[in-house]
Design an enzyme around this catalytic site. Sequence first.
Site, PDB file in Angstrom:
ATOM      1  N   THR A 273       0.825  -1.200   0.000  1.00  0.00           N
ATOM      2  CA  THR A 273       0.000   0.000   0.000  1.00  0.00           C
ATOM      3  C   THR A 273       0.863   1.256   0.000  1.00  0.00           C
ATOM      4  O   THR A 273       0.551   2.240  -0.683  1.00  0.00           O
ATOM      5  CB  THR A 273      -0.965   0.002   1.202  1.00  0.00           C
ATOM      6  OG1 THR A 273      -1.735  -1.199   1.172  1.00  0.00           O
ATOM      7  CG2 THR A 273      -1.897   1.193   1.165  1.00  0.00           C
ATOM      8  N   CYS A 274       1.953   1.231   0.755  1.00  0.00           N
ATOM      9  CA  CYS A 274       2.854   2.394   0.794  1.00  0.00           C
ATOM     10  C   CYS A 274       3.495   2.615  -0.574  1.00  0.00           C
ATOM     11  O   CYS A 274       3.618   3.756  -1.032  1.00  0.00           O
ATOM     12  CB  CYS A 274       3.934   2.201   1.855  1.00  0.00           C
ATOM     13  SG  CYS A 274       3.288   2.072   3.529  1.00  0.00           S
ATOM     14  N   ALA A 275       3.905   1.538  -1.212  1.00  0.00           N
ATOM     15  CA  ALA A 275       4.487   1.648  -2.548  1.00  0.00           C
ATOM     16  C   ALA A 275       3.468   2.218  -3.526  1.00  0.00           C
ATOM     17  O   ALA A 275       3.788   3.094  -4.337  1.00  0.00           O
ATOM     18  CB  ALA A 275       4.982   0.279  -3.018  1.00  0.00           C
TER      19      ALA A 275
END
Length: 167
Positions: free
Chosen positions: A59-61
């Site tokens: 999700t961060c990527a």
Amino acid sequence: MQQITRAGQPMDVAGTLPAVGQDAPAMTLTDGSLEDVTLTTYAGKRKVLNIIPSVDTPTCATSTRRFNELASSLDNTVVLVVSADLPFAAKRFCGAEGLDNVETLSTFRHREFQQDWGVALCNSNMEGLCARAVVVLDAEDRVLHSELVSELKNEPDYDAALAALKG
């Protein structure tokens, strides 16, 4: 103490996220060249702080890629991706992904940012990492948009962040 969830399980978050209309709290973070930066480093620019646990999570990527894409169309705006990742890891990730419209900043030397900005994960095995949040500042560092994502695995509301810049 605020709470979010991770896969439905409650997690504590220390501090208070800056509210819309407030002046942004002071910050010192470390950039990819291991230099410390502050809000005055970006004086006169609007700022989107994409605060994440780690670029090494899906999700961060995704949010880093998405804000990189959106940043290319934003005038007088810098997108700052803030995490506890070491600057080397964040720089490697952006280089491998071809992301050149975001600047990665680390809390590794300045963990006070997490508390001061209300994103300090605590009382869990993720203590020391940031909760997922987006804070949008105008050129004078007044908060235009503030979102603490309630479920850690969810993406932030990109449209709301962009609307704050256009409003």
